[in-house]
Each structure stands twice: as structure tokens, then as C-alpha cells.
Design a protein around this motif. Structure first.
Motif, PDB file in Angstrom:
ATOM      1  N   TYR A  35       0.839  -1.207   0.000  1.00  0.00           N
ATOM      2  CA  TYR A  35       0.000   0.000   0.000  1.00  0.00           C
ATOM      3  C   TYR A  35       0.872   1.254   0.000  1.00  0.00           C
ATOM      4  O   TYR A  35       0.662   2.164  -0.812  1.00  0.00           O
ATOM      5  CB  TYR A  35      -0.910  -0.010   1.230  1.00  0.00           C
ATOM      6  CG  TYR A  35      -1.723   1.263   1.397  1.00  0.00           C
ATOM      7  CD1 TYR A  35      -2.982   1.388   0.822  1.00  0.00           C
ATOM      8  CD2 TYR A  35      -1.227   2.337   2.133  1.00  0.00           C
ATOM      9  CE1 TYR A  35      -3.723   2.562   0.966  1.00  0.00           C
ATOM     10  CE2 TYR A  35      -1.951   3.512   2.272  1.00  0.00           C
ATOM     11  CZ  TYR A  35      -3.200   3.618   1.700  1.00  0.00           C
ATOM     12  OH  TYR A  35      -3.923   4.783   1.828  1.00  0.00           O
ATOM     13  N   PHE A  68      -5.931   9.844  10.506  1.00  0.00           N
ATOM     14  CA  PHE A  68      -6.081   8.584   9.761  1.00  0.00           C
ATOM     15  C   PHE A  68      -4.692   8.098   9.323  1.00  0.00           C
ATOM     16  O   PHE A  68      -4.501   7.708   8.169  1.00  0.00           O
ATOM     17  CB  PHE A  68      -6.969   8.774   8.523  1.00  0.00           C
ATOM     18  CG  PHE A  68      -8.257   9.496   8.780  1.00  0.00           C
ATOM     19  CD1 PHE A  68      -9.360   8.819   9.285  1.00  0.00           C
ATOM     20  CD2 PHE A  68      -8.384  10.853   8.514  1.00  0.00           C
ATOM     21  CE1 PHE A  68     -10.565   9.481   9.507  1.00  0.00           C
ATOM     22  CE2 PHE A  68      -9.576  11.524   8.740  1.00  0.00           C
ATOM     23  CZ  PHE A  68     -10.660  10.832   9.226  1.00  0.00           C
ATOM     24  N   ASP A  91      -4.794   7.253  14.635  1.00  0.00           N
ATOM     25  CA  ASP A  91      -5.545   6.243  13.891  1.00  0.00           C
ATOM     26  C   ASP A  91      -6.285   5.371  14.907  1.00  0.00           C
ATOM     27  O   ASP A  91      -5.824   5.153  16.021  1.00  0.00           O
ATOM     28  CB  ASP A  91      -4.627   5.375  13.031  1.00  0.00           C
ATOM     29  CG  ASP A  91      -5.386   4.656  11.918  1.00  0.00           C
ATOM     30  OD1 ASP A  91      -5.277   5.089  10.748  1.00  0.00           O
ATOM     31  OD2 ASP A  91      -6.087   3.659  12.209  1.00  0.00           O
ATOM     32  N   ILE A  92      -7.417   4.866  14.469  1.00  0.00           N
ATOM     33  CA  ILE A  92      -8.262   4.102  15.379  1.00  0.00           C
ATOM     34  C   ILE A  92      -7.866   2.623  15.453  1.00  0.00           C
ATOM     35  O   ILE A  92      -8.255   1.914  16.376  1.00  0.00           O
ATOM     36  CB  ILE A  92      -9.742   4.255  14.931  1.00  0.00           C
ATOM     37  CG1 ILE A  92     -10.697   4.147  16.099  1.00  0.00           C
ATOM     38  CG2 ILE A  92     -10.102   3.305  13.807  1.00  0.00           C
ATOM     39  CD1 ILE A  92     -12.063   4.759  15.820  1.00  0.00           C
ATOM     40  N   ASP A 120      -6.934   6.384  18.541  1.00  0.00           N
ATOM     41  CA  ASP A 120      -8.203   7.010  18.938  1.00  0.00           C
ATOM     42  C   ASP A 120      -8.970   7.428  17.680  1.00  0.00           C
ATOM     43  O   ASP A 120      -8.417   7.423  16.573  1.00  0.00           O
ATOM     44  CB  ASP A 120      -7.930   8.255  19.803  1.00  0.00           C
ATOM     45  CG  ASP A 120      -9.087   8.569  20.746  1.00  0.00           C
ATOM     46  OD1 ASP A 120     -10.214   8.075  20.505  1.00  0.00           O
ATOM     47  OD2 ASP A 120      -8.876   9.322  21.705  1.00  0.00           O
ATOM     48  N   VAL A 122     -10.278  10.205  15.354  1.00  0.00           N
ATOM     49  CA  VAL A 122      -9.713  11.541  15.079  1.00  0.00           C
ATOM     50  C   VAL A 122     -10.591  12.659  15.639  1.00  0.00           C
ATOM     51  O   VAL A 122     -10.097  13.767  15.875  1.00  0.00           O
ATOM     52  CB  VAL A 122      -9.498  11.765  13.560  1.00  0.00           C
ATOM     53  CG1 VAL A 122      -8.351  10.929  13.041  1.00  0.00           C
ATOM     54  CG2 VAL A 122     -10.769  11.506  12.770  1.00  0.00           C
ATOM     55  N   ASN A 137      -5.628  10.632   1.415  1.00  0.00           N
ATOM     56  CA  ASN A 137      -6.170   9.450   0.746  1.00  0.00           C
ATOM     57  C   ASN A 137      -7.655   9.274   1.068  1.00  0.00           C
ATOM     58  O   ASN A 137      -8.133   8.162   1.244  1.00  0.00           O
ATOM     59  CB  ASN A 137      -5.323   8.210   1.014  1.00  0.00           C
ATOM     60  CG  ASN A 137      -4.160   8.180   0.038  1.00  0.00           C
ATOM     61  OD1 ASN A 137      -4.363   8.372  -1.158  1.00  0.00           O
ATOM     62  ND2 ASN A 137      -2.949   7.995   0.538  1.00  0.00           N
TER      63      ASN A 137
HETATM   64  C1  LIG Z   1      -7.140   5.023   3.719  1.00  0.00           C
HETATM   65  S1  LIG Z   1      -6.294   4.642   5.260  1.00  0.00           S
HETATM   66  C2  LIG Z   1      -5.186   5.998   5.276  1.00  0.00           C
HETATM   67  C3  LIG Z   1      -3.761   5.598   5.435  1.00  0.00           C
HETATM   68  C4  LIG Z   1      -2.751   6.732   5.210  1.00  0.00           C
HETATM   69  N1  LIG Z   1      -2.930   7.824   6.143  1.00  0.00           N
HETATM   70  C5  LIG Z   1      -2.808   7.280   3.816  1.00  0.00           C
HETATM   71  O1  LIG Z   1      -2.821   8.500   3.623  1.00  0.00           O
HETATM   72  O2  LIG Z   1      -2.776   6.528   2.857  1.00  0.00           O
HETATM   73  C6  LIG Z   1      -7.563   5.036   6.425  1.00  0.00           C
HETATM   74  C7  LIG Z   1      -7.173   4.889   7.881  1.00  0.00           C
HETATM   75  O3  LIG Z   1      -8.149   5.591   8.661  1.00  0.00           O
HETATM   76  C8  LIG Z   1      -8.350   4.906   9.881  1.00  0.00           C
HETATM   77  N2  LIG Z   1      -9.632   5.387  10.443  1.00  0.00           N
HETATM   78  C9  LIG Z   1     -10.875   5.204   9.940  1.00  0.00           C
HETATM   79  N3  LIG Z   1     -11.784   5.859  10.691  1.00  0.00           N
HETATM   80  C10 LIG Z   1     -11.094   6.508  11.674  1.00  0.00           C
HETATM   81  C11 LIG Z   1     -11.461   7.379  12.735  1.00  0.00           C
HETATM   82  N4  LIG Z   1     -12.733   7.740  12.938  1.00  0.00           N
HETATM   83  N5  LIG Z   1     -10.487   7.858  13.544  1.00  0.00           N
HETATM   84  C12 LIG Z   1      -9.205   7.506  13.350  1.00  0.00           C
HETATM   85  N6  LIG Z   1      -8.788   6.687  12.347  1.00  0.00           N
HETATM   86  C13 LIG Z   1      -9.722   6.199  11.513  1.00  0.00           C
HETATM   87  C14 LIG Z   1      -8.256   3.450   9.500  1.00  0.00           C
HETATM   88  O4  LIG Z   1      -7.916   2.649  10.616  1.00  0.00           O
HETATM   89  C15 LIG Z   1      -7.167   3.476   8.415  1.00  0.00           C
HETATM   90  O5  LIG Z   1      -5.904   3.191   8.958  1.00  0.00           O
END
Ligand SMILES: C[S@@+](CC[C@H](N)C(=O)[O-])C[C@H]1O[C@@H](n2cnc3c(N)ncnc32)[C@H](O)[C@@H]1O
Length: 284
Positions: A35, A68, A91-92, A120, A122, A137
Motif C-alpha cells: 500500500y 487517519f 488512527d483508530i 483514537d 480523530v 487518501n
Molecule cells: C485510507 S487509510 C489511510 C492511510 C494513510 N494515512 C494514507 O494517507 O494513505 C484510512 C485509515 O483511517 C483509519 N480510520 C478510519 N476511521 C477513523 C477514525 N474515525 N479515527 C481515526 N482513524 C480512523 C483506518 O484505521 C485506516 O488506517
């Protein structure tokens, strides 16, 4: 106007070059490793963040919050880029953060002390206040109602210092609403962006990432996203409603061949690309 660009190439707008592993298979490959190399390019994003922040505030930002953050690649490259940089990744999902600790933080050595990772939601983190919050992303599309997205954006604003900037990426165009598979060859694997379903009534969109390997093995559904495809003007309206002083869209300009150039400029008039990626910058 650029010719029909496939959606995937816009999503991975800063493509990475130079792979070296030729014998990857579904059994040997790691989905986070794939990824990061298929989708992310912090080495181009960091100069962009520094430039647009300095253009507004006349100084460079130091403290980045990566919402995230997943494996926290951006946070780690941020602190590696400059001795005065600090980062907070939120990140959660604990296992993804753990992967980032092992593969991205540990190799940093002492610089890792300038990265803090928090598991946690966001929406629940607002301190310490940051110079920049980056939500990339399209991860913020996880918020599907106006109330949810507004709540998130409001929390971003109160999490920023007085001189603070929120960076969101966004994609759109007619092709963004068409279920389709797009493949891109990487060095040793194929990245597959699967726009699986789209509901025009709710704008809910389900996207998947698959990886294919030279031995014909596959990592199907390596990642799955259930999002709402927010439009640029409605997002801009929400940013203004929660109190951001200034919101600027950065649109990608075409290169000499009409292809996406990877260069983004502030603008109020976009070309009619069938699919596009842009940045929204909101200044507190
Ligand atoms: C598309 S990935 C992004 C990864 C990286 N930051 C990027 O830019 O490619 C989405 C991430 O958001 C996290 N996520 C989803 N909902 C969330 C929330 N409410 N709070 C924190 N993290 C969250 C998921 O665990 C996942 O790791």
C-alpha cells in the motif's frame, strides 16, 4: 484538457519509482508495504505542505498532525525531513499503528522520539494544537453525514494553532461515480483500484484495493473503504461553516502532453477532467 486519465492514476498521484522486489507473491507480500509503495508519496507531499503553509504564514510549519495516519509513513518522513519537525499520528486501528511502529518509527532511531502515535477516533483528539493537520487518501470520507463531517472539521479547526492549516485531498469527476477496475503495474506487483459500487442517491461509494503478482497469485480485497463521495463545493461550504477563515482549492495542472503533472496550483476554475484529484487547504 488532459485526456481521460484512469481514476487510479489520480489516486496515486505521486507515483513512486524504482522497486526492486521481483518475486513477490500473495504469500510473501505484506499489504501495508504494498500500500505505501503503491499509493503514498510523502517525499512529494512534505515540500508541498511546507510551501503552501509558508505562502500563507511566512514561516515553515513544524508540528504536523496526521489524521487517519495508518502506518504513519507521512509522520515519520516529516520528522526525518527536518530536525525541528514533530508529528502526531492518529488512527483508530491498533494493529496498523503497530505495523507503523515496527517498520517506520523504529528505523528512525532517535528521531522516532519526535513522533507520537495515538490510537483514537480523530474526532476525539484536539491537543496539542498543530500547525498542520493532514487527512489524506480520502480517509475523511468515512464521515457520511453532514453532521459527522461537520463535527470532524470543527474538531480540526479547534486542534490547530492560530496560524494553522488543514489539508484534505479529494477526488471527483464523472468517472469517480462509475464502478470500474483500474490496474497499474508496479515493480514486482500490480496495484488494482476497484470502484466497486456507487449509490447516486446517497453518494455512498465502496472501493477496494487488490494486489496481483507475477505468479498469478492475488491479494484480493487487501483494503476496503466504505465512504461517501463528498463534492468539492459542499466540502468547501462546510469548512467555511465551521469557521475556517480561508479555503483554497489546489487543482492539478496538466503537463505538456496533457497528462496529470503532479503539480498543484491554487485556482477557482478547474478543467473538465473525467476524473481528478485536488487538495483543499483550509486556513484557521
Ligand atoms: C485510507 S487509510 C489511510 C492511510 C494513510 N494515512 C494514507 O494517507 O494513505 C484510512 C485509515 O483511517 C483509519 N480510520 C478510519 N476511521 C477513523 C477514525 N474515525 N479515527 C481515526 N482513524 C480512523 C483506518 O484505521 C485506516 O488506517
Amino acid at each position: 484538457m488532459r485526456p481521460d486519465p484512469p481514476v487510479f492514476s489520480l489516486i496515486s498521484r505521486f507515483q513512486q519509482g524504482g522497486g526492486f522486489l521481483k518475486r513477490l507473491t500473495a504469500k510473501t507480500a505484506d499489504r501495508h508495504w504494498l500500500y505505501e509503495r503503491s499509493v503514498q508519496n510523502p517525499d512529494q507531499e512534505i515540500p508541498f505542505i511546507r510551501r503552501v503553509f509558508k505562502r500563507e504564514y511566512g514561516r515553515h510549519p513544524r508540528f504536523l498532525r496526521e489524521d487517519f495516519c495508518g502506518t504513519a509513513l507521512l509522520s515519520c518522513r516529516w520528522v526525518a525531513a527536518h530536525g525541528g519537525h514533530t508529528a502526531l499520528g492518529v488512527d483508530i486501528h491498533g494493529p496498523t499503528l503497530d505495523w507503523g511502529r515496527r517498520h517506520n518509527l523504529k528505523p528512525l532511531g532517535t528521531a522516532a522520539q519526535r513522533v507520537t502515535l495515538v490510537q483514537d477516533d480523530v474526532r476525539h483528539v484536539s491537543r496539542p494544537r498543530a500547525d498542520v493537520i493532514s487527512a489524506q487518501n480520502f480517509s475523511w470520507w468515512t464521515f457520511k453525514t453532514r453532521r459527522e463531517l461537520s463535527g470532524y472539521l470543527h474538531n480540526c479547526r479547534r486542534s490547530l494553532r492560530d496560524e494553522g492549516m488543514l489539508l484534505l485531498d479529494i477526488y471527483g469527476g464523472p468517472e469517480a461515480q462509475v464502478p470500474q477496475l483500474e490496474e497499474r503495474e508496479q515493480d514486482g506487483w500490480t496495484y488494482v483500484w476497484d470502484q466497486d459500487t456507487f449509490n447516486p442517491i446517497t453518494h455512498e461509494i465502496r472501493c477496494l484495493i487488490h494486489f496481483k503478482f507475477p505468479d498469478r497469485s492475488q491479494l484480493k480485497r487487501a483494503f476496503r473503504y466504505d465512504w461517501r463521495l463528498w463534492t468539492l463545493p459542499e466540502t468547501r461550504d462546510l469548512l467555511e461553516e465551521v469557521g475556517f477563515r480561508k479555503v483554497v482549492a489546489y487543482w492539478e495542472i496538466a503537463d505538456g502532453d496533457g497528462e496529470p503533472s503532479g503539480i498543484f496550483r491554487p485556482g477557482t476554475r478547474g478543467d473538465l477532467a473525467p476524473a481528478w484529484v485536488a487538495y483543499l487547504l483550509a486556513y484557521r
